[in-house]
Design a protein around this motif. Structure first.
Motif, mmCIF file in Angstrom:
data_model
loop_
_atom_site.group_PDB
_atom_site.id
_atom_site.type_symbol
_atom_site.label_atom_id
_atom_site.label_comp_id
_atom_site.label_asym_id
_atom_site.label_seq_id
_atom_site.Cartn_x
_atom_site.Cartn_y
_atom_site.Cartn_z
ATOM 1 N N TYR A 92 -0.029 1.678 9.885
ATOM 2 C CA TYR A 92 -0.152 2.890 11.000
ATOM 3 C C TYR A 92 1.079 4.081 10.748
ATOM 4 C CZ TYR A 92 -0.209 5.284 15.571
ATOM 5 O OH TYR A 92 -0.460 5.984 16.676
ATOM 6 N N ILE A 93 1.968 3.356 10.492
ATOM 7 C CA ILE A 93 3.530 4.315 10.068
ATOM 8 C C ILE A 93 3.085 5.243 9.073
ATOM 9 C CG2 ILE A 93 5.579 4.413 9.360
ATOM 10 C CD1 ILE A 93 6.040 1.897 11.186
ATOM 11 N N ARG A 94 2.854 4.530 7.776
ATOM 12 C CA ARG A 94 2.353 5.207 6.580
ATOM 13 C C ARG A 94 1.462 6.149 6.589
ATOM 14 N NH1 ARG A 94 -0.218 5.626 1.810
ATOM 15 N NH2 ARG A 94 0.757 5.449 -0.197
ATOM 16 N N ASP A 95 0.377 5.947 7.238
ATOM 17 C CA ASP A 95 -1.010 6.794 7.275
ATOM 18 C C ASP A 95 -0.261 7.931 7.949
ATOM 19 O OD1 ASP A 95 -2.469 5.291 5.886
ATOM 20 O OD2 ASP A 95 -3.457 4.380 7.594
ATOM 21 N N ASN A 96 0.319 8.060 9.112
ATOM 22 C CA ASN A 96 0.681 9.116 9.881
ATOM 23 C C ASN A 96 2.010 10.020 9.443
ATOM 24 O OD1 ASN A 96 -0.518 9.288 12.984
ATOM 25 N ND2 ASN A 96 -0.198 7.239 12.487
ATOM 26 N N LEU A 97 2.718 9.202 8.709
ATOM 27 C CA LEU A 97 3.961 10.108 8.002
ATOM 28 C C LEU A 97 3.220 10.722 6.893
ATOM 29 C CD1 LEU A 97 6.967 7.609 7.395
ATOM 30 C CD2 LEU A 97 6.190 9.151 9.186
ATOM 31 N N VAL A 98 2.181 10.293 6.046
ATOM 32 C CA VAL A 98 1.430 10.790 5.000
ATOM 33 C C VAL A 98 0.841 12.277 5.710
ATOM 34 C CG1 VAL A 98 -0.366 10.909 3.385
ATOM 35 C CG2 VAL A 98 1.197 9.154 3.498
ATOM 36 N N ARG B 109 5.593 6.624 -4.212
ATOM 37 C CA ARG B 109 7.021 6.825 -3.559
ATOM 38 C C ARG B 109 6.610 8.175 -2.702
ATOM 39 N NH1 ARG B 109 11.642 4.146 -4.503
ATOM 40 N NH2 ARG B 109 12.991 5.924 -3.967
ATOM 41 N N PRO B 110 5.579 8.349 -1.640
ATOM 42 C CA PRO B 110 5.370 9.292 -0.964
ATOM 43 C C PRO B 110 6.371 9.944 -0.069
ATOM 44 C CG PRO B 110 4.122 7.635 -0.114
ATOM 45 C CD PRO B 110 4.898 7.109 -1.292
ATOM 46 N N PHE B 111 7.293 9.052 0.194
ATOM 47 C CA PHE B 111 8.249 9.442 1.437
ATOM 48 C C PHE B 111 9.644 10.128 0.801
ATOM 49 C CE2 PHE B 111 5.792 6.225 3.974
ATOM 50 C CZ PHE B 111 5.020 7.234 4.092
ATOM 51 N N GLU B 112 9.719 10.461 -0.606
ATOM 52 C CA GLU B 112 10.999 10.874 -0.912
ATOM 53 C C GLU B 112 11.425 12.130 -0.339
ATOM 54 O OE1 GLU B 112 12.898 9.712 -3.441
ATOM 55 O OE2 GLU B 112 11.546 8.426 -4.710
ATOM 56 N N GLY B 113 12.557 11.863 0.034
ATOM 57 C CA GLY B 113 13.482 13.176 0.888
ATOM 58 C C GLY B 113 13.260 12.899 2.548
ATOM 59 N N LEU B 114 12.674 12.059 2.941
ATOM 60 C CA LEU B 114 12.512 11.677 4.352
ATOM 61 C C LEU B 114 13.596 10.969 4.727
ATOM 62 C CD1 LEU B 114 8.665 11.315 5.197
ATOM 63 C CD2 LEU B 114 10.143 13.398 5.437
ATOM 64 N N ARG C 67 10.950 1.050 -0.176
ATOM 65 C CA ARG C 67 10.245 0.900 -1.624
ATOM 66 C C ARG C 67 9.346 2.226 -1.706
ATOM 67 N NH1 ARG C 67 10.397 -4.579 -0.408
ATOM 68 N NH2 ARG C 67 11.354 -5.739 -2.024
ATOM 69 N N LEU C 68 9.156 2.859 -0.580
ATOM 70 C CA LEU C 68 8.081 3.782 -0.499
ATOM 71 C C LEU C 68 8.947 5.289 -0.667
ATOM 72 C CD1 LEU C 68 5.582 2.802 2.216
ATOM 73 C CD2 LEU C 68 4.820 3.075 -0.001
ATOM 74 N N GLY C 69 10.020 5.144 -0.759
ATOM 75 C CA GLY C 69 10.913 6.330 -1.076
ATOM 76 C C GLY C 69 11.640 6.899 -0.051
ATOM 77 N N ALA C 70 11.595 6.389 1.152
ATOM 78 C CA ALA C 70 12.478 6.902 2.170
ATOM 79 C C ALA C 70 13.799 6.561 2.156
ATOM 80 C CB ALA C 70 11.696 6.557 3.264
#
Length: 247
Positions: free
Chosen positions: A41-47, A58-63, A81-84
């Motif tokens: 749920y967190i991942r889908d909404n952040l994307v 790593r879709p969350f680089e820079g967050l 691991r997803l880049g945050a």
């Protein structure tokens, strides 16, 4: 005295179980089963909110993400691991030490601190995302806690709140069923009187300048032995709110 959200009895309760945070068959087994649903749920909404590529490794680089009441780091590690850039805080020092050790073993760079949300506000910190997951029902001074979490959300940022509804069904299933009959959780893990309704959480969010953009229930399927999202918010639920972007 400086106002605090820390409930010493609750901190002691989770400190006593700290060694088992990463044992999927231990006292936090229900949380390990619950974790994939809330992480998805967190991942889908952040994307969606930040316009990131869902196919990226790593879709969350820079967050920047803050996990309040992070425990052993069950959300901090996958989000890293997803880049945050993840900061995990907890009032229980033992939880933080366990989280630090596990992150080191996993070769993950996570900023873990034994502190509180109100202390971070006093230091002037802001984050793109604040996670307030299964914590509000364990704190003292709920208005102060919710205000401090909201104050940490940067303009254009998000806050996720997950907790238990105060209903007859939640008392029967989340307390009596989970703690006394099924023994999924140690007795006394939850105090039903401290559960909050979605309306109470929404009021706190709006009072502190956030706009609710989504709410969803989380239910357990005993046949599949798994958790899933549901329109039924009578027991577990999550609310997503945003702070308007700066003009």
């Amino acid at each position: 005295m400086t106002a605090t959200t820390v409930n010493d009895a609750e901190v002691a309760k989770f400190t006593a179980m700290a060694e088992q945070w990463w044992d999927p068959k231990g006292k936090f087994k229900p949380l390990h089963k619950f974790n994939p649903v809330r992480l998805s749920y967190i991942r889908d909404n952040l994307v969606r909110h930040f316009g990131r590529d869902p196919a990226s490794i790593r879709p969350f680089e820079g967050l920047s993400i803050l996990d309040v009441g992070c425990g052993g780091g069950l959300l901090c590690e996958p989000l890293t691991r997803l880049g945050a850039k993840v900061t995990g805080i907890d009032a229980a020092e033992r939880n933080i030490r366990i989280a630090q050790i596990h992150a080191e073993q996993s070769r993950l760079d996570i900023d873990y601190r034994a502190t509180t949300s109100e202390a971070l506000v006093a230091a002037g910190e802001k984050y793109d995302v604040v996670l307030n997951m299964e914590v509000v029902e364990h704190v003292d001074n709920v208005p102060l806690y919710m205000k401090s979490c909201a104050d940490l959300v940067a303009p254009g940022g998000l806050m996720f709140t997950a907790t238990l509804n105060r209903t007859a069904r939640s008392w029967a299933l989340a307390v009596i069923g989970a703690e006394y009959i099924l023994r999924w959780l140690p007795r006394g893990t939850h105090d039903w009187k401290k559960f909050l309704t979605p309306e109470e959480i929404t009021a706190q969010l709006r009072r502190n300048g956030l706009s609710v953009i989504d709410e969803i229930g989380v239910t357990f399927n005993p046949i599949a032995d798994s958790w899933g999202l549901s329109p039924d918010m009578a027991i577990n639920y999550m609310i997503l709110a945003e702070r308007p972007a700066a003009k």
